[in-house]
Design a protein around this motif. Sequence first.
Motif, PDB file in Angstrom:
ATOM      1  N   GLY A  32       0.748  -1.096  -0.068  1.00 46.19           N
ATOM      2  CA  GLY A  32       0.068   0.064  -0.024  1.00 46.19           C
ATOM      3  C   GLY A  32       0.832   1.217  -0.040  1.00 46.19           C
ATOM      4  N   HIS A  33       0.180   2.321  -0.717  1.00 40.93           N
ATOM      5  CA  HIS A  33       0.850   3.671  -0.784  1.00 40.93           C
ATOM      6  C   HIS A  33       0.030   4.746  -0.987  1.00 40.93           C
ATOM      7  CE1 HIS A  33       3.977   6.668  -1.320  1.00 40.93           C
ATOM      8  NE2 HIS A  33       3.735   6.669  -2.559  1.00 40.93           N
ATOM      9  N   PHE A  34      -0.103   5.748  -0.265  1.00 40.21           N
ATOM     10  CA  PHE A  34      -0.961   6.860  -0.582  1.00 40.21           C
ATOM     11  C   PHE A  34       0.089   8.243  -0.946  1.00 40.21           C
ATOM     12  CE2 PHE A  34      -3.974   5.755   3.267  1.00 40.21           C
ATOM     13  CZ  PHE A  34      -4.553   4.709   2.532  1.00 40.21           C
ATOM     14  N   SER A  35      -0.475   9.015  -1.865  1.00 40.88           N
ATOM     15  CA  SER A  35       0.095  10.126  -2.171  1.00 40.88           C
ATOM     16  C   SER A  35      -0.804  11.128  -2.611  1.00 40.88           C
ATOM     17  CB  SER A  35       1.371  10.042  -3.291  1.00 40.88           C
ATOM     18  OG  SER A  35       0.603   9.232  -4.350  1.00 40.88           O
ATOM     19  N   TYR A  36      -0.336  12.363  -2.649  1.00 45.96           N
ATOM     20  CA  TYR A  36      -1.475  13.470  -3.161  1.00 45.96           C
ATOM     21  C   TYR A  36      -0.566  14.525  -3.969  1.00 45.96           C
ATOM     22  CZ  TYR A  36       0.180  17.186   0.114  1.00 45.96           C
ATOM     23  OH  TYR A  36       0.856  18.217   0.581  1.00 45.96           O
ATOM     24  N   ILE A  37      -1.331  15.193  -4.489  1.00 46.41           N
ATOM     25  CA  ILE A  37      -0.871  16.574  -5.203  1.00 46.41           C
ATOM     26  C   ILE A  37      -1.972  17.504  -5.068  1.00 46.41           C
ATOM     27  CG2 ILE A  37      -1.754  15.713  -7.526  1.00 46.41           C
ATOM     28  CD1 ILE A  37       0.739  17.403  -8.599  1.00 46.41           C
ATOM     29  N   GLN A  38      -1.698  18.850  -4.700  1.00 47.72           N
ATOM     30  CA  GLN A  38      -2.560  19.934  -4.648  1.00 47.72           C
ATOM     31  C   GLN A  38      -2.917  20.382  -6.043  1.00 47.72           C
ATOM     32  OE1 GLN A  38      -1.375  23.049  -1.731  1.00 47.72           O
ATOM     33  NE2 GLN A  38      -3.138  24.229  -2.142  1.00 47.72           N
ATOM     34  N   LEU A  58      -0.416   5.895   5.754  1.00 44.14           N
ATOM     35  CA  LEU A  58      -0.503   7.319   5.984  1.00 44.14           C
ATOM     36  C   LEU A  58       0.102   8.365   4.961  1.00 44.14           C
ATOM     37  CD1 LEU A  58       2.047   9.038   7.446  1.00 44.14           C
ATOM     38  CD2 LEU A  58       1.317   7.469   9.405  1.00 44.14           C
ATOM     39  N   THR A  59      -0.347   9.421   4.683  1.00 39.30           N
ATOM     40  CA  THR A  59       0.162  10.624   4.107  1.00 39.30           C
ATOM     41  C   THR A  59      -0.447  11.961   4.710  1.00 39.30           C
ATOM     42  OG1 THR A  59       0.507  11.562   1.905  1.00 39.30           O
ATOM     43  CG2 THR A  59      -1.469  10.891   2.327  1.00 39.30           C
ATOM     44  N   ASP A  60       0.525  12.750   5.121  1.00 35.76           N
ATOM     45  CA  ASP A  60       0.385  14.171   5.491  1.00 35.76           C
ATOM     46  C   ASP A  60       0.050  15.159   4.198  1.00 35.76           C
ATOM     47  OD1 ASP A  60       0.147  13.271   8.074  1.00 35.76           O
ATOM     48  OD2 ASP A  60       2.387  13.292   8.014  1.00 35.76           O
ATOM     49  N   ILE A  61      -1.096  15.990   4.599  1.00 36.94           N
ATOM     50  CA  ILE A  61      -1.333  16.888   3.599  1.00 36.94           C
ATOM     51  C   ILE A  61      -1.128  18.231   4.155  1.00 36.94           C
ATOM     52  CG2 ILE A  61      -3.033  18.001   2.074  1.00 36.94           C
ATOM     53  CD1 ILE A  61      -4.266  15.161   1.827  1.00 36.94           C
ATOM     54  N   ILE A  62      -0.453  19.328   3.503  1.00 38.93           N
ATOM     55  CA  ILE A  62      -0.253  20.678   3.706  1.00 38.93           C
ATOM     56  C   ILE A  62      -0.628  21.427   2.479  1.00 38.93           C
ATOM     57  CG2 ILE A  62       1.298  22.348   4.560  1.00 38.93           C
ATOM     58  CD1 ILE A  62       2.796  20.106   6.176  1.00 38.93           C
ATOM     59  N   LEU A  63      -1.699  22.329   2.918  1.00 38.87           N
ATOM     60  CA  LEU A  63      -2.195  23.118   1.649  1.00 38.87           C
ATOM     61  C   LEU A  63      -1.340  24.436   1.832  1.00 38.87           C
ATOM     62  CD1 LEU A  63      -6.077  22.703   2.308  1.00 38.87           C
ATOM     63  CD2 LEU A  63      -4.669  21.214   0.631  1.00 38.87           C
ATOM     64  N   SER A  64      -1.089  24.859   0.629  1.00 36.82           N
ATOM     65  CA  SER A  64      -0.394  25.932   0.511  1.00 36.82           C
ATOM     66  C   SER A  64      -0.438  26.814  -0.887  1.00 36.82           C
ATOM     67  CB  SER A  64       1.265  25.569   0.630  1.00 36.82           C
ATOM     68  OG  SER A  64       2.050  26.826   0.312  1.00 36.82           O
ATOM     69  N   SER A  65      -0.320  27.940  -0.847  1.00 35.48           N
ATOM     70  CA  SER A  65      -0.395  28.800  -2.119  1.00 35.48           C
ATOM     71  C   SER A  65       0.544  28.628  -3.243  1.00 35.48           C
ATOM     72  CB  SER A  65      -0.259  30.259  -1.600  1.00 35.48           C
ATOM     73  OG  SER A  65       0.957  30.399  -1.249  1.00 35.48           O
ATOM     74  N   SER A  66       1.452  27.481  -2.849  1.00 35.35           N
ATOM     75  CA  SER A  66       2.392  27.100  -3.733  1.00 35.35           C
ATOM     76  C   SER A  66       2.197  25.996  -4.295  1.00 35.35           C
ATOM     77  CB  SER A  66       4.003  27.147  -3.122  1.00 35.35           C
ATOM     78  OG  SER A  66       3.925  26.072  -2.128  1.00 35.35           O
ATOM     79  N   PHE A  67       1.083  25.151  -3.903  1.00 35.62           N
ATOM     80  CA  PHE A  67       0.545  23.974  -4.340  1.00 35.62           C
ATOM     81  C   PHE A  67       1.572  22.830  -4.032  1.00 35.62           C
ATOM     82  CE2 PHE A  67      -2.984  25.037  -7.362  1.00 35.62           C
ATOM     83  CZ  PHE A  67      -3.600  26.146  -6.883  1.00 35.62           C
ATOM     84  N   THR A  68       1.319  22.131  -2.932  1.00 36.83           N
ATOM     85  CA  THR A  68       2.263  21.059  -2.629  1.00 36.83           C
ATOM     86  C   THR A  68       2.147  19.737  -3.136  1.00 36.83           C
ATOM     87  OG1 THR A  68       0.784  20.593  -0.422  1.00 36.83           O
ATOM     88  CG2 THR A  68       2.220  22.585  -0.430  1.00 36.83           C
ATOM     89  N   VAL A 100      11.279   7.006  -6.814  1.00 40.02           N
ATOM     90  CA  VAL A 100      10.262   7.926  -6.342  1.00 40.02           C
ATOM     91  C   VAL A 100      10.019   9.285  -7.280  1.00 40.02           C
ATOM     92  CG1 VAL A 100      10.020   9.447  -4.460  1.00 40.02           C
ATOM     93  CG2 VAL A 100      11.217   7.466  -3.987  1.00 40.02           C
ATOM     94  N   ALA A 101       8.959   9.496  -7.392  1.00 40.15           N
ATOM     95  CA  ALA A 101       8.628  10.967  -8.135  1.00 40.15           C
ATOM     96  C   ALA A 101       8.107  11.862  -7.184  1.00 40.15           C
ATOM     97  CB  ALA A 101       7.362  10.697  -9.031  1.00 40.15           C
ATOM     98  N   ASN A 102       8.636  12.953  -7.431  1.00 40.22           N
ATOM     99  CA  ASN A 102       8.148  14.327  -6.480  1.00 40.22           C
ATOM    100  C   ASN A 102       7.768  15.276  -7.574  1.00 40.22           C
ATOM    101  OD1 ASN A 102       8.337  15.864  -4.380  1.00 40.22           O
ATOM    102  ND2 ASN A 102      10.187  16.638  -4.448  1.00 40.22           N
ATOM    103  N   PRO A 103       6.536  15.457  -7.688  1.00 38.06           N
ATOM    104  CA  PRO A 103       6.009  16.342  -8.524  1.00 38.06           C
ATOM    105  C   PRO A 103       6.576  17.892  -8.310  1.00 38.06           C
ATOM    106  CG  PRO A 103       4.378  14.749  -8.009  1.00 38.06           C
ATOM    107  CD  PRO A 103       5.570  14.651  -7.247  1.00 38.06           C
ATOM    108  N   GLN A 104       6.479  18.379  -6.910  1.00 37.15           N
ATOM    109  CA  GLN A 104       6.926  19.559  -6.429  1.00 37.15           C
ATOM    110  C   GLN A 104       8.189  19.924  -6.660  1.00 37.15           C
ATOM    111  OE1 GLN A 104       5.572  20.345  -2.392  1.00 37.15           O
ATOM    112  NE2 GLN A 104       5.631  22.757  -2.664  1.00 37.15           N
ATOM    113  N   GLY A 105       9.008  19.019  -6.808  1.00 32.36           N
ATOM    114  CA  GLY A 105      10.539  19.136  -7.047  1.00 32.36           C
ATOM    115  C   GLY A 105      11.518  19.732  -5.927  1.00 32.36           C
ATOM    116  N   ASP A 106      10.916  19.627  -4.576  1.00 30.70           N
ATOM    117  CA  ASP A 106      11.631  20.063  -3.692  1.00 30.70           C
ATOM    118  C   ASP A 106      12.494  18.953  -2.711  1.00 30.70           C
ATOM    119  OD1 ASP A 106       9.260  19.100  -2.860  1.00 30.70           O
ATOM    120  OD2 ASP A 106       8.905  20.418  -1.205  1.00 30.70           O
ATOM    121  N   SER A 107      13.167  19.045  -1.811  1.00 34.23           N
ATOM    122  CA  SER A 107      13.862  18.055  -1.240  1.00 34.23           C
ATOM    123  C   SER A 107      13.151  16.897  -0.388  1.00 34.23           C
ATOM    124  CB  SER A 107      14.999  18.679  -0.453  1.00 34.23           C
ATOM    125  OG  SER A 107      15.705  19.330  -1.259  1.00 34.23           O
TER     126      SER A 107
END
Length: 534
Positions: free
Chosen positions: A34-40, A135-145, A170-177
């Motif tokens: 199992g694996h959860f992920s999200y994109i704002q 689990l996955t933790d979501i943090i909403l932001s104006s920069s779209f996390t 691993v893919a990281n859509p936001q591109g940060d570390s």
Amino acid sequence: YQRRVRGDHLNMKATLLLILYFVILAAGSHFRFGHFSYIQTAARTVEISILEGWRADLPDSLCFEVTGEFATCTSYIPTRTSLGTFTVSSGSYTIFSSSFSYTFSGTSTNFRVTSDLCCRASTTNVPLGTDFILLTDIILSSSFTSSPRALLPPVLQFPVDTVVSYSIPVANPQGDSFSCRMSTSAESGIPTIASTNTNPITVDSDCTIRWDTTGGQIGNVYAVSIALEKASGIRSTIDFLVELVDGDLIPQCSSEDSSGFSLYIGDEYSNIFTGTDPNSGENLVLSSINLPPGSTLTQSGDSSNPFSALFQFTATTADTYIFFVLFTNSLNLQASCSFTFTVISVDDPCDNDADAPVFDQTPSNIVIDCSDVIPPPLNLKATDDCSEVTVIFSEVSSPGCSGVITRTWIATDIRSNTASVSQIITIVDNNQCVGPCYKCKDTTISPPRNIWLTTTSVRYSDAEALCQSQGGHIAYITKADFRRPNQLLGKCFIKDAWINTVGGYHCMVFTNGPIGSTTQQNCNLQKRVICESP
């Protein structure tokens, strides 16, 4: 088992200011992966993706509740897509993919998607009936996390008595570390970390799994959970199984290309994957997990060993794609190649390239003596991120000693961006004669020698002393040589010359016009004399 994931990764500790629980309901002891992920996708909207693996003959289904948002799980039941059923030596499993969009009410920005359900399958390090937690933790932001997104076969097969190194794609859509670490028991429900002979499985911050399986038992299966997290507090876990197998019997997978590159909309791409089994007579079965939409993976030739498959893809949708190519032998031992690439929706940045080419070196300005050999031009090269580069060289020089040579290199790329570098060579006369004079190099004499030409009236005896004072002497050159003074003296600006001999020495008379009888005088009366260095 050595692959790498590109990107910079930082360790972090997630801190949630407010937690809103999503609850996923399931039952049974059939969970494998199992694996959860999200994109704002908007100010308060996210796209939540779920990957899940179950025992093939008893696949469970999932539904969702959002505490405080709605009461029944039937309100959100995403439609699942099967990614295939696969068989390994420890059993068969089916992978499903699903996603749904959700818009949060209120003003809170921190949320958590989680499941804490019964039950895991019994494994070497987990007793029957143990809960599995995702689990996955979501943090909403104006920069779209977004959270990191990973993919693995639900059951990884590692050889025993080996130091295993295996990188999680691993893919990281936001591109940060982001970074990886082993999940805690509170995050995973796994009470004991997988271990063989006190050698626990570990993961580096760059998401490379490492495990010394020395002393492990073939056939043992272990539950493993790894957390992928960002410094901002965004976190997700991936839960899977590891089976220990006989390394002498497991096939291998290879790829012609390395993954981790980018494509643009409209690009076409192909690659060849090859499976090889240690048993030369073994036939392999080709399969895949999560092929990009519209792509194809076709067998090349028959199923003999080695087995090749052609992957073809035309980029139509911007996204980061992770997929696996699998080769399975008759013992249900499996080789896997992970592959990752990104499709970029913007135009090719080289279409608007404004960056100038860069030279591989910058020549230094130099000073040389008039008697020195002028160095040849450097063969400078230049590079550009977007195109080939053309380098054009030019040179401008002033005549005579005490002159200047200016060399220029101009590099131009396909977008007409230019860069230039220059070199100035200053020529000085370190052996000037006394009084006004010209100094020239006579290249018709071997070896070439320096020639001084006086510009004032000089008696022969004074000229001889002058030449000697400069370390030279009156030139011993035949009369025939001086009948072509322009060739002999080059840039000395001599129109004509006449030679006479006095006491065995050759001396010359230089005039600005033809030599006449009035200029054919004794050397003692000549107005100009030359001398040469030794």
